[in-house]
Design an enzyme around this catalytic site. Sequence first.
Site, PDB file in Angstrom:
ATOM      1  N   HIS A 232       5.686   6.283  11.032  1.00 29.82           N
ATOM      2  CA  HIS A 232       6.957   5.547  10.977  1.00 29.82           C
ATOM      3  C   HIS A 232       8.178   6.474  10.975  1.00 29.82           C
ATOM      4  O   HIS A 232       9.277   6.014  11.293  1.00 29.82           O
ATOM      5  CB  HIS A 232       7.010   4.707   9.701  1.00 29.82           C
ATOM      6  CG  HIS A 232       6.326   3.387   9.799  1.00 29.82           C
ATOM      7  ND1 HIS A 232       6.548   2.484  10.813  1.00 29.82           N
ATOM      8  CD2 HIS A 232       5.406   2.797   8.975  1.00 29.82           C
ATOM      9  CE1 HIS A 232       5.818   1.396  10.609  1.00 29.82           C
ATOM     10  NE2 HIS A 232       5.110   1.560   9.509  1.00 29.82           N
TER      11      HIS A 232
ATOM     12  N   HIS B  22      -0.301   6.548   8.640  1.00 27.18           N
ATOM     13  CA  HIS B  22       0.465   5.340   8.976  1.00 27.18           C
ATOM     14  C   HIS B  22       1.938   5.518   8.617  1.00 27.18           C
ATOM     15  O   HIS B  22       2.834   5.257   9.438  1.00 27.18           O
ATOM     16  CB  HIS B  22      -0.125   4.147   8.219  1.00 27.18           C
ATOM     17  CG  HIS B  22       0.573   2.841   8.473  1.00 27.18           C
ATOM     18  ND1 HIS B  22       0.038   1.867   9.264  1.00 27.18           N
ATOM     19  CD2 HIS B  22       1.770   2.367   8.041  1.00 27.18           C
ATOM     20  CE1 HIS B  22       0.872   0.826   9.314  1.00 27.18           C
ATOM     21  NE2 HIS B  22       1.933   1.116   8.563  1.00 27.18           N
ATOM     22  N   GLU B  23       2.183   5.972   7.396  1.00 30.64           N
ATOM     23  CA  GLU B  23       3.574   6.089   6.948  1.00 30.64           C
ATOM     24  C   GLU B  23       4.320   7.199   7.684  1.00 30.64           C
ATOM     25  O   GLU B  23       5.499   7.045   8.022  1.00 30.64           O
ATOM     26  CB  GLU B  23       3.623   6.329   5.434  1.00 30.64           C
ATOM     27  CG  GLU B  23       2.941   5.252   4.611  1.00 30.64           C
ATOM     28  CD  GLU B  23       3.392   3.843   4.970  1.00 30.64           C
ATOM     29  OE1 GLU B  23       4.590   3.652   5.261  1.00 30.64           O
ATOM     30  OE2 GLU B  23       2.547   2.934   4.977  1.00 30.64           O
TER      31      GLU B  23
ATOM     32  N   GLU C  36       5.069  -2.175  12.872  1.00 26.87           N
ATOM     33  CA  GLU C  36       3.866  -2.077  12.050  1.00 26.87           C
ATOM     34  C   GLU C  36       2.603  -1.958  12.894  1.00 26.87           C
ATOM     35  O   GLU C  36       1.656  -1.269  12.517  1.00 26.87           O
ATOM     36  CB  GLU C  36       3.774  -3.279  11.112  1.00 26.87           C
ATOM     37  CG  GLU C  36       4.883  -3.339  10.072  1.00 26.87           C
ATOM     38  CD  GLU C  36       4.911  -2.111   9.173  1.00 26.87           C
ATOM     39  OE1 GLU C  36       3.909  -1.359   9.118  1.00 26.87           O
ATOM     40  OE2 GLU C  36       5.950  -1.891   8.530  1.00 26.87           O
TER      41      GLU C  36
ATOM     42  N   GLU D 164       7.498   3.404   4.040  1.00 25.35           N
ATOM     43  CA  GLU D 164       7.901   4.561   4.837  1.00 25.35           C
ATOM     44  C   GLU D 164       9.346   4.986   4.630  1.00 25.35           C
ATOM     45  O   GLU D 164       9.997   5.462   5.575  1.00 25.35           O
ATOM     46  CB  GLU D 164       7.676   4.259   6.321  1.00 25.35           C
ATOM     47  CG  GLU D 164       8.559   3.151   6.922  1.00 25.35           C
ATOM     48  CD  GLU D 164       7.975   1.768   6.858  1.00 25.35           C
ATOM     49  OE1 GLU D 164       8.436   0.881   7.587  1.00 25.35           O
ATOM     50  OE2 GLU D 164       7.044   1.561   6.062  1.00 25.35           O
TER      51      GLU D 164
ATOM     52  N   GLY E  13       0.827  -1.193   0.000  1.00 25.98           N
ATOM     53  CA  GLY E  13       0.000   0.000   0.000  1.00 25.98           C
ATOM     54  C   GLY E  13       0.859   1.238   0.000  1.00 25.98           C
ATOM     55  O   GLY E  13       0.561   2.232  -0.665  1.00 25.98           O
ATOM     56  N   ALA E  14       1.958   1.181   0.756  1.00 24.91           N
ATOM     57  CA  ALA E  14       2.892   2.302   0.845  1.00 24.91           C
ATOM     58  C   ALA E  14       4.137   1.810   1.562  1.00 24.91           C
ATOM     59  O   ALA E  14       4.144   0.735   2.161  1.00 24.91           O
ATOM     60  CB  ALA E  14       2.268   3.481   1.593  1.00 24.91           C
TER      61      ALA E  14
END
Length: 1154
Positions: free
Chosen positions: A401, A397-398, A420, A364, A361-362
């Site tokens: 991180h 989310h990213e 995670e 970091e 999805g992505a």
Amino acid sequence: MLQQAGSSFALMPQSDMAKGFYISKTLCVVSIVVGAGAVATIIALSVVYAEEKSKNEPIDGGPVTTVKPPPATPTPSNDPWDKYRLPDALVPDTYDVTLWPRLHKDEHGMYIFTGNSSVVFTCVKETDLILIHSNKLNLTIFDGHLATLLSVDGSAPPSIKSTWLQAETQFLVVQLNGKLSAGKSYGLYTEFQGELADDLTGFYRSEYYEDGDKKVVATSQMHPTHARKTFPCFDEPAMKAIFNITLIHQPGTVALSNGRDIETVDITINGTAVTWTRFEPTKKMSTYLLALIVSDYNFTWSEDDTILIRIWARRKAIADGHGDYALNVTGPVLKFFESYYNVTYPLSKSDQIALPDFYFGAMENWGLVTYRETNLLFDPITSSNANKERTASIIAHELAHMWFGNLVTLKWWNEVWLNEGFASYVQYLGANYKEPTWNIKDLIVLNDVHRVFAIDALASSHPLSSREDEITKPEQITELFDAISYSKGASVLRMLSEFLTEDVFVKGLNTYLNDFAYNNTVGTDLWDHLQRAVIAIGMELPHPVHDIMNRWVLQMGFPVVTINTTTGQLSQMHFLLDPDAVVDRPSEFKYEWYVPIKWMKTGVDQGQYWLLKKQATNSNMTATGPDWVLANINVTGYYRVNYDQGNWDRLLVQLDSNHQVIPVINRAQILDDAFNLARANIINTTLALRTTKYLSDERDYMPWESALNNLDYFFLMFDRTDVYGPMQAYLKNQIEPLFEYFKNITLDWTQIPEGHMDQYNQVNAIRVACSSGVAGCQDLTRGWYNQWMQNPDNNLIDPNLRMTVYCSAIAAGGAVEWDFGWRMFLNASIASEAEKLRSALACTKQPWLLNRYLEYTLDPNKIRKQDATSTIVYIASNVIGQPLAWDFVREKWEYMFTQYGSSSFSFSGLINGVTKRFSTEFELKQLQQFQKDNAQVGFGSGTLALEQSIERTNGNIKWLASNQEQVKHWFQSDLKALTTVLTRQFGQRQSTQASRERLTNRHREGGESWGTVASDVRFHTGQGYRSFGAAKQEELALHTFLQALTPERLRQHVILATPRSLDEALKEAERAEDVLCRAPDQTACVCEADCYEEEEEVRCARSPLQQRRQHPPPVRRGRCYHCDEPGHLACDCPAPAPKPRSPRPSGNDTRTAL
């Protein structure tokens, strides 16, 4: 003051007008500041090559002497290079890496990159061996060896004895004639060439078309073990270093990396004009966080204080404003996390880029975050509410991180859950800060807690943390990136934050991040810092944080807490979906947990209680009269709850009388707990079904979503049985009020509901109403879709509803609708729109279309590699597509495994997706045979998923055997009550014939469509019909009904006994109009009476569950019938001259009705 400069085996341009590009002849290294007392003495170290290279090779892709990786070693020895972990003798300090990706094919038809790398490392233990990761790189030979070794202090290093590539463990091995000295620094230099492949790992290429021109992007995915595929490196998370990156790229393209670009020069290398871009040194970081991109993208930007924020994407996407929402999210979310962690963002920029081809999805990458286009770009015109939430959540989310994972990194992958899981938890906090009206924090219960419960309730689950020595191989590492690490990690950390309180939680986080900045940790380091915060404020816990969390982290699974409200007794036990499953993983805690219980009594909060033993008593938890007890308020704890029967009954009474007294999250919890307790044979299945009775009065999204997720299991188990019809009819009755509610508040579907979750529930209402046969729903969705088909350039379907509308229309239609959807998919310029269509195309009921779609998944020109496995899973979610997908996966497994690589993250989801419907002994044997047949090929990240699928199938078989009859009886009993309700709308109970006549008049005189009239049929026959001929009584009732109901043209058709609903059959007949035999989505048809005697000659396809061909099979021609060539859908039947009719088939013929 410590002054750090880049060590330099780096390549530098001779001048702006340079004609060539060469390796520098002098080596400048780091200046080190040594302090003594109050006066600092600066000692500058200057290092040169002991001997100049006699021949300097330009990195232009020209002929070089290289060695390719040898075949894998079949029987590893105990030598260091046959082990997967690096020795602890060497620690990297800095890298200088120069790479030149070619965005055009070379003379061999390949895309390549060339480059060189120098790494300065410190020897911490004497050794005569250098092991450094290298995978799929062709290394240049220098003086007979694959690398050159230098000593940073200018002294002569040990000479190289031998070098080779160890393919199995992915090492470049350098054996020395002497030992490296502890405390001294050395440099290792390599030159190499690699393939810029389309495999989505390491340094790879992504392709797309813009204005008809093919564009190539060189991009990267180093996580978790793919940096070694880009340049030789110490590729473990604890081996942090500083990276000095230089990219050479074709003029007109832009180069990006983790740091800001600090120098860009146009030069010529061997007659080729190129641009040379050098970036600022990175912070000290792990190799998996490195990012390298060359493209002709554009960006939108802002500058917040000293942080440059840029959103990069295809030029048209940026010009159309598709990056604006991401830009508006990034600044506030960065500010939120700076405040939350109380630590300043450590970098000078935050770049985020949308890529056409990307596995995850992505990712970091520190300072340059990479995304799938669907997750970063948002178009207000075509993107849905769900797309917007996904963009906000994944960005949060990213960015989480950037501190937790990048600034402070776990030592090894065995504790990846903490990295995670933490980001998966706080992404809800970051998104909630940006979009406070969404109440998005509540959705963690549906998206994570309930999701992972289903996996963690298996005996084949695993603990959050593994032993370090259990996780060594790349495929073992990738296997850890599952729902346990992400969703259980998030759920457990949320529980920890709740019982500590957020103030204590973030106080511990702050000291943890400050103490370990730019370093590595183990999981217990966080517990220690949280315990310090607990002590600092004087909080009382029943046990230290370390002891509490060990029970949730070091043993798999979770408890079910049972509360007896008659006695006040509480107990806990390990919850397993299959109570007979054998748990062969021992636990030092004997599968007991320290459980924090927040609870209420009859709507009044009662605080928190700790269950610290297997059994305990709390007299406050007794309830009498109408009072009830509800535990795990807002599902802040990671456990299920069961009650005595009396308390269950009182909760159901409360739901029926005034459900809003119970918090909305707990209404979702009651449904989810009840259904799963029933699956585990802890409570009766009919009790779980009773929790859905009140839903006809429910309007909130979370309870409905919870109910539908659990009923989905029933559909998976029963959609091939006689339970399906009554179950569909029941769900139709429950969803109809919700459908009407949204129809009213949207003014007949012309407006959008205001609330974020209301918009989600509107989608549920339409999706379920159409699939269960609510009057008018399919007409609505088909009308919207047909309107779009007539004007493809003007799609008026609301973005929130598109996936549901597309699916419903394609399912109800045939090849015409499917082919239109496919064309729109190919032409979609917005990734989120393409995603909706890709999912909906799997909804067709035509087996040959589904088979064709499966074949498309192996063609990256049709379905991108990143989407292949999820497309197969979409097809497997279709009851007709499931056996086709399973056959396809079995046949193509070796090819897919080889094509996508053993370290692909997608195999786990693929195996789970194609087997989730398995519930028979035959399917279990197939699954076990699949495991046996492919043992040598392997399953990569799907290894554990395969074990879980076998366990889940065993559980499904047992559950069906125990529950099928009582479930069928429950739904049928409920339908009998509904029949009484229906007769009341006629004013009095009438005969069956009178009711049929009344329905017939609704069509002939009232103008209602046959589809609308047919929706009431099941109430008059006492059954919901899934297929004709399933039971003789059903068939006779249907036969009689159709004789009274249908016009002449309907009686000219014979509908084979295939899995089709009555509603679909009647609508099909209505659409036939004046063409005697025309049906792109009919399974078979008969044209005229004279064809009855040759019925076998007029079939155009076998039944969907039998057909396995990509196109309709060839058939013999009948006198009045022929099929077009395979691949065509129309069954053309020119009307013959009238002839005497042959006798019709008997009503007892199970192949036909009428």
